[in-house]
Every structure is written in C-alpha cells, then in structure tokens.
Design an enzyme around this catalytic site. Structure first.
Site, mmCIF file in Angstrom:
data_model
loop_
_atom_site.group_PDB
_atom_site.id
_atom_site.type_symbol
_atom_site.label_atom_id
_atom_site.label_comp_id
_atom_site.label_asym_id
_atom_site.label_seq_id
_atom_site.Cartn_x
_atom_site.Cartn_y
_atom_site.Cartn_z
ATOM 1 N N HIS A 1 -12.056 27.940 12.775
ATOM 2 C CA HIS A 1 -12.030 26.864 11.772
ATOM 3 C C HIS A 1 -13.328 26.704 10.965
ATOM 4 C CE1 HIS A 1 -8.459 25.151 13.858
ATOM 5 N NE2 HIS A 1 -9.133 25.316 14.984
HETATM 6 C C1 BDR Z 1 -11.885 21.234 14.568
HETATM 7 O O1 BDR Z 1 -11.931 20.587 15.824
HETATM 8 C C2 BDR Z 1 -12.870 21.186 16.661
HETATM 9 O O2 BDR Z 1 -12.351 21.381 17.929
HETATM 10 C C3 BDR Z 1 -13.312 22.455 15.988
HETATM 11 O O3 BDR Z 1 -14.695 22.682 16.247
HETATM 12 C C4 BDR Z 1 -13.057 22.202 14.530
HETATM 13 O O4 BDR Z 1 -14.154 21.581 13.902
HETATM 14 C C5 BDR Z 1 -10.527 21.891 14.408
HETATM 15 O O5 BDR Z 1 -9.527 20.928 14.458
#
Ligand code: BDR
Ligand code: CA
Length: 313
Positions: free
Chosen positions: A243
């Site tokens: 992400h």
């Molecule tokens: C987001 O949530 C976190 O667990 C990850 O680092 C990312 O920023 C994805 O939903």
C-alpha cells in the site's frame, strides 16, 4: 527540478517501511525533512522505534524522527498486529536502533516546519491514521494554506474496506482526524485500496528484492514474505498489496497513477460504516471536489521503480 520537500507521517508497518526506504533512496526527487510517527498498525512506542530502525537500515541517520500522537483524537486505538505482527515489522530479526528520537513532539515539528518553509513548498505524506495532521491543523489553522499537497494512503471506493466491510484501516482508526483533513481545504491526493490492491507483490517481485544481494533487499523480501501470508489467505490473491509506497511513487512518477478529482467525505457517526470514505466517483452530488482520488496504477512501472530505487541502498 529541485526535489520536493516532504514530511512522512507513518505507523511502520512493513509497507510503511518500504515507503520510507523508497523516499530515502530518492534524494533527487524528494527531500525528507522529517519523519513523524503516529500510533496505528502498532502503538506509538513501536512505530517511532521502527521509523528509526528503517532510517538506520537506509544509512540515513541524519533524518530526524519524531513521536507524535499516541492515540486517535476521540477513540481508543485499534491496531493491526494480525497483519504486521507484534512489532509491526515482524519477519526479519531486527536490532534496536541507536539513533535518537527527537525531543520535539511530531505535531510541533509539522507546525514549525510549515511555518518556517516558504508557503506551498512542503508536501505532507501521511501513510497511517491522520491524527498528527489533524492535530497540527487544529493547533495552527494558518498552516493549512501553506501546505503544497497532502498525498495520503487511505480509504477506498470500489474496494470498500479492509478492517471493516466498509472502511479502510488508516481512516477507520481515526475518522474524526480524517474528517478534519478532508474538510481542511488543503490540496489532497488519495491512494485508496482501489489503487493499492493492484500493487500486488508477486513471487518474481519478491525474488527481485532478494536478488539485490543487499541488507535492504533481504529485509524487504522477508517483510514481504511475512505480511503476504495474511493477505494471500484473506484475498486469495497471488501476492499482497504494497500500500504505502504508492504515496512516494506518486511523487516520483505521477504519470503511473490515474484517478478523478471528486468529493470525498468521511463517515464519523454510523456504527456500521464508521470510517467509510464516501467518494462521489460518479459525480452524483453537487458536493465540491476536495481530493484527487486515484483509481489505477501501472503495477509493472511501480515495481520497476521500487526495485531500481531500493537497489541503491
Ligand atoms: C494501510 O493500513 C496499514 O495496515 C498499512 O500500513 C497501510 O497504511 C492499508 O489499509
Ligand atoms: Ca501505514
């Protein structure tokens, strides 16, 4: 062009770690003025420590790391050890960092930096819950107009939710903070799950990280191996979404992303859909556009960029 001055606000998190490494490996594109840690994937004591571990891994001990908010504005902290492990960076064995944590509070650093730098010259890159950014805007509303852009990872439209059926983790953890940021009037670019779920690590990508033959390559491969286990099972996909590096990749190669300028509002009251990013993708309301909401990326170009840049460290 001079590199863009950025502050990364983060809750590392393996994917946050890769985002930080990408930024630290790209000085011709971004100048990291500082890293502010926030509670999110794991509590603040771990996120600020993890941020320093990552700077040391990148050999960038001069980048200041600050601790920000330990809890959301109004709610009890929700964490994601089920994804990231107990430390937030589970996978490889990691030594404690030696570089110090700055004494100044992360929110103070954001406020002071935006006041000191020329207006429109500092980009905020939040890749965790938006608590620190909202606190900075509440404390010093005059800095909002000085922000060049906020490029954040959070929310979803077509992909809906990952922590609840309706909400993405970063927005869900602190919906009141997200509401303040989305209503602030600052220029916002959003990397929602719609984009990041296309940034899937596949076996050849992970092999590519490992084949770098560096400490960074090995760490990134081991982190990816770790969080892939959870995501592969959940989504039944070939790999796991990487992400947060989408935010930094956008600053370096904006042309690999596409989206729409639309209105995005945050649900803060409904128990069922708390933290939902209500995105007017189809333009069915008259609500004014307040964000560039991305919908697609060129995954091959994204992983090529990551591999090229991380190999420098
Ligand atoms: C987001 O949530 C976190 O667990 C990850 O680092 C990312 O920023 C994805 O939903
Ligand atoms: Ca994150």
């Amino acid at each position: 062009m001079a590199p863009r001055k950025i502050i990364i606000d983060t809750d590392p998190g393996q994917d946050d770690a890769v985002a930080l490494l990408l930024a630290l490996a790209s000085p011709e594109d971004v100048e990291v003025l500082g890293i502010t840690a926030v509670a999110g994937n794991v509590p603040l004591a771990l996120t600020q420590k993890n941020a320093r571990i990552i700077c040391e891994l990148a050999g960038k001990l001069e980048v200041p790391v600050f601790a920000g908010a330990a809890a959301p504005l109004e709610r009890t902290l929700v964490t994601a050890e089920h994804v990231h492990g107990k430390t937030g960076l589970d996978g490889p064995v990691l030594a404690d960092p030696k570089m110090p944590l700055q004494r100044q509070h992360g929110v103070e650093f954001i406020v002071e930096t935006l006041r000191a730098e020329p207006p429109g010259s500092v980009t905020l890159c939040p890749i965790g819950p938006l608590t620190n950014i909202a606190l900075a805007f509440q404390k010093a509303p005059e800095i909002v107009g000085r922000v060049a852009e906020i490029v954040l990872m959070g929310g979803a439209y077509f992909e809906v939710g990952n922590i609840t059926p309706a909400a993405e983790f970063n927005i869900y953890v602190d919906p009141e903070a997200a509401d303040i940021v989305f209503k602030s009037g600052a220029p916002i670019t959003v990397m929602p799950l719609d984009v990041t779920h296309k940034a899937l690590t596949t076996a050849p990508h992970v092999a590519g990280f490992r084949a770098m033959g560096t400490e960074v390559g090995r760490m990134v491969a081991e982190w990816t191996d770790f969080f892939e286990r959870f995501d592969k099972e959940k989504y039944g996909s070939e790999g796991a979404p990487l992400h947060d590096p989408c935010v930094i990749a956008y600053l370096i190669r904006p042309e690999i992303f596409s989206g729409r300028r639309i209105n995005v509002e945050i649900e803060t009251t409904s128990e069922l859909t708390l933290g939902m990013t209500v995105a007017d993708w189809w333009g069915v309301t008259d609500r004014p556009a307040n964000a560039m909401f991305m919908g697609d990326l060129d995954a091959d170009a994204y992983f090529a960029l990551l591999t090229e840049r991380l190999a420098r460290l």
